[in-house]
Motif scaffolding. Structure first.
Motif, PDB file in Angstrom:
ATOM      1  N   ARG A   1       0.868  -1.192   0.000  1.00  0.00           N
ATOM      2  CA  ARG A   1       0.000   0.000   0.000  1.00  0.00           C
ATOM      3  C   ARG A   1       0.897   1.231   0.000  1.00  0.00           C
TER       4      ARG A   1
ATOM      5  N   GLU B   1       1.159   4.053   1.313  1.00  0.00           N
ATOM      6  CA  GLU B   1       0.742   4.934   2.408  1.00  0.00           C
ATOM      7  C   GLU B   1       1.917   5.809   2.801  1.00  0.00           C
TER       8      GLU B   1
ATOM      9  N   ARG C   1       3.944   1.612   9.877  1.00  0.00           N
ATOM     10  CA  ARG C   1       3.188   1.713   8.629  1.00  0.00           C
ATOM     11  C   ARG C   1       4.177   1.646   7.470  1.00  0.00           C
ATOM     12  N   TYR C   2       4.138   0.576   6.742  1.00  0.00           N
ATOM     13  CA  TYR C   2       5.110   0.372   5.669  1.00  0.00           C
ATOM     14  C   TYR C   2       4.386   0.226   4.342  1.00  0.00           C
TER      15      TYR C   2
ATOM     16  N   PHE D   1       4.170  -4.595   3.667  1.00  0.00           N
ATOM     17  CA  PHE D   1       4.045  -5.132   5.009  1.00  0.00           C
ATOM     18  C   PHE D   1       3.468  -6.533   4.881  1.00  0.00           C
TER      19      PHE D   1
ATOM     20  N   LEU E   1     -12.497  -1.039   4.735  1.00  0.00           N
ATOM     21  CA  LEU E   1     -12.859  -1.698   3.485  1.00  0.00           C
ATOM     22  C   LEU E   1     -14.377  -1.811   3.409  1.00  0.00           C
TER      23      LEU E   1
ATOM     24  N   VAL F   1      -3.395  -4.438  15.799  1.00  0.00           N
ATOM     25  CA  VAL F   1      -2.522  -5.569  15.451  1.00  0.00           C
ATOM     26  C   VAL F   1      -3.253  -6.516  14.499  1.00  0.00           C
ATOM     27  N   ALA F   2      -4.573  -6.502  14.579  1.00  0.00           N
ATOM     28  CA  ALA F   2      -5.347  -7.375  13.695  1.00  0.00           C
ATOM     29  C   ALA F   2      -6.728  -6.774  13.494  1.00  0.00           C
ATOM     30  N   GLY F   3      -7.325  -7.111  12.368  1.00  0.00           N
ATOM     31  CA  GLY F   3      -8.679  -6.630  12.125  1.00  0.00           C
ATOM     32  C   GLY F   3      -9.388  -7.579  11.189  1.00  0.00           C
TER      33      GLY F   3
ATOM     34  N   ALA G   1      -7.143 -10.292   9.352  1.00  0.00           N
ATOM     35  CA  ALA G   1      -5.740 -10.139   8.968  1.00  0.00           C
ATOM     36  C   ALA G   1      -4.959  -9.653  10.177  1.00  0.00           C
TER      37      ALA G   1
ATOM     38  N   GLY H   1      -1.455  -8.014  11.407  1.00  0.00           N
ATOM     39  CA  GLY H   1      -0.296  -7.277  10.894  1.00  0.00           C
ATOM     40  C   GLY H   1       0.977  -7.874  11.476  1.00  0.00           C
TER      41      GLY H   1
ATOM     42  N   ARG I   1       3.796  -5.540  12.931  1.00  0.00           N
ATOM     43  CA  ARG I   1       3.494  -4.989  14.267  1.00  0.00           C
ATOM     44  C   ARG I   1       3.584  -6.076  15.332  1.00  0.00           C
TER      45      ARG I   1
HETATM   46  P1  AMP Z   1      -6.366  -4.032   7.195  1.00  0.00           P
HETATM   47  O1  AMP Z   1      -6.059  -4.951   6.046  1.00  0.00           O
HETATM   48  O2  AMP Z   1      -6.208  -2.570   6.832  1.00  0.00           O
HETATM   49  O3  AMP Z   1      -7.620  -4.357   7.889  1.00  0.00           O
HETATM   50  O4  AMP Z   1      -5.223  -4.258   8.259  1.00  0.00           O
HETATM   51  C1  AMP Z   1      -5.091  -5.418   9.042  1.00  0.00           C
HETATM   52  C2  AMP Z   1      -3.824  -5.287   9.869  1.00  0.00           C
HETATM   53  O5  AMP Z   1      -2.691  -5.177   9.005  1.00  0.00           O
HETATM   54  C3  AMP Z   1      -3.765  -4.012  10.695  1.00  0.00           C
HETATM   55  O6  AMP Z   1      -4.392  -4.221  11.922  1.00  0.00           O
HETATM   56  C4  AMP Z   1      -2.289  -3.775  10.853  1.00  0.00           C
HETATM   57  O7  AMP Z   1      -1.783  -4.545  11.931  1.00  0.00           O
HETATM   58  C5  AMP Z   1      -1.720  -4.302   9.560  1.00  0.00           C
HETATM   59  N1  AMP Z   1      -1.418  -3.214   8.605  1.00  0.00           N
HETATM   60  C6  AMP Z   1      -2.284  -2.575   7.778  1.00  0.00           C
HETATM   61  N2  AMP Z   1      -1.650  -1.648   7.033  1.00  0.00           N
HETATM   62  C7  AMP Z   1      -0.339  -1.698   7.397  1.00  0.00           C
HETATM   63  C8  AMP Z   1       0.843  -1.002   6.993  1.00  0.00           C
HETATM   64  N3  AMP Z   1       0.816  -0.068   6.037  1.00  0.00           N
HETATM   65  N4  AMP Z   1       2.016  -1.316   7.607  1.00  0.00           N
HETATM   66  C9  AMP Z   1       2.069  -2.265   8.567  1.00  0.00           C
HETATM   67  N5  AMP Z   1       0.990  -2.967   8.973  1.00  0.00           N
HETATM   68  C10 AMP Z   1      -0.195  -2.697   8.411  1.00  0.00           C
END
Ligand code: AMP
Length: 394
Positions: free
Chosen positions: A111, A113, A119-120, A123, A258, A279-281, A303, A305, A308
């Protein structure tokens, strides 16, 4: 010198051993819960993510690495794994073979970002997805699996935040009410939220800008709009979690980034990582399989992360430097030849070895063996056998 691309990172030893041990634990733990590994590619058609994640999300609007493929197709480096797993599930008709398929996958996401701590741009995530099961007990079991995985890693201090986002039956009324309220406060919203207001007002709820947080402080809650089925589903998830001794916090602001989520949405947060506290969602996405051209099949996933998680884990358990069990220290060319053979055979037999062929002094090699934490040093020298007054070098 050509440097790393900004927002990307190298993962170096000994930290790689932390990654390996977390990944091994995930594999064992998830497989105990009936999940099997799936490995979709990192490159997909851009349309897959546009249709699943949603046109008006931050990810699709500004964060995807998209480029031209052959024959007018746009290709994207996956920003998340769920869409790919759903595509594979439909394409290989997995629903026909298994009415309750469960998968996990571990790998990199991309991503664009703004890079910052936690935030990478590349990742890693550990994803788990379940298809064909709409029971709220599945939601609870998935959250349990995630939390006990963290417990196995001795990562504590995590909170489960839980919400329900309703379904296409009950969400529109909430969306309308929220839009109405936000329209009256438009002058307080950040430029991003002003855009969201039009296209995706739910996202305003989780904006981190203080003025927006204030503007939604007394926003209506989706929980007050849930239809009977969604309400019952949500209550059962909560009762099942309580029964499994998983503590959780209801968080009506939790909407996730999303578009495809329905009903249960959750996030696992920590207070130990600063601003990037998730850490997860995950959550349910009961319409997504059908939306992407498959049969109507409910689904839920999450997912974690990994970057993290490694940070949390490594803060408590720094990576041990595991030195060789036997360090071969050959003196001279003939000895190097022997050391090459013996150390190779020993490594093949399952012993962790290191052989130094550099030809440097005994002192220099001893120092290196010491620095590497070698358990034993084997000095391979020349053996002289005296026979009949002649000296033969063996
Ligand atoms: P998401 O896919 O956005 O729901 O993210 C799920 C998990 O992925 C988050 O809770 C973070 O722990 C990790 N994550 C999302 N974006 C990043 C990012 N840019 N860098 C590192 N970890 C991320």
């Amino acid at each position: 010198m050509i440097q790393l691309v900004r927002g990307f990172k190298d993962i170096l030893p000994p930290e790689t051993s932390v990654w390996q041990s977390i990944e091994d634990t995930a594999r064992r733990h998830f497989e105990n819960f009936g999940f099997r590994e799936i490995r979709p590619p990192v490159l997909e058609q851009a349309a897959l993510f546009q249709r699943s994640i949603g046109e008006h999300t931050d990810i699709v609007e500004k964060e995807m690495y998209t480029f031209a493929g052959s024959r007018d197709t746009l290709l994207t480096l996956r920003p998340e794994a769920t869409a790919s797993v759903v595509r594979a599930y439909i394409q290989h008709k997995i629903y026909a073979a298994d009415p309750a398929a469960r998968f996990y996958t571990i790998g990199p996401m991309f991503r664009k970002e703004r890079p910052q701590k936690g935030r990478y741009r590349q990742f890693y995530q550990i994803n788990a997805e379940v298809f064909g099961v709409d029971s709220p007990y599945m939601d609870a079991q998935l959250i349990y699996m995630c939390m006990t995985f963290f417990r196995r890693l001795s990562v504590s201090g995590l909170q489960v935040h839980l919400n329900s986002l309703g379904c296409p039956e009950c969400r529109p009324a909430f969306r309308e009410k929220l839009s109405e309220m936000l329209a009256g406060r438009a002058e307080n919203l950040c430029p991003d939220c002003l855009r969201r207001l039009e296209k995706n007002p739910l996202r305003v709820l989780d904006c981190k800008v203080p003025a927006c947080r204030e503007a939604v402080a007394d926003a209506p809650s989706m929980l007050d709009f849930l239809c009977d089925d969604c309400g019952q589903h949500f209550r059962t998830v909560q009762a099942a979690l309580a029964d499994m001794d998983i503590e959780f916090q209801i968080d009506p602001r939790l909407v996730r980034g999303l578009d495809y989520y329905t009903r249960t949405a959750f996030e696992i947060q920590t207070s130990e990582l600063g601003a990037q506290n998730a850490v997860a969602g995950g959550g349910r996405y009961d319409q997504l399989v059908e939306m992407l051209g498959g049969p109507a099949q409910p689904a839920i996933g999450f997912a974690i992360g990994l970057d993290r998680l490694v940070e949390l884990f490594a803060a408590k358990f720094p990576a041990p430097e595991t030195g060789p069990e036997v360090f071969f220290l050959p003196m001279g060319d003939a000895a190097r030849k022997r050391a090459a053979k013996w150390s190779s055979q020993l490594a093949d037999a399952g012993v962790r070895v290191e052989a130094d062929f550099s030809g440097r002094s005994l002192k220099a090699l001893m120092r290196r063996a010491d620095r590497m934490g070698a358990a034993r040093v084997l000095i391979v020298g020349r053996i002289y056998i005296r026979t009949c007054g002649q000296v033969a070098e063996k």
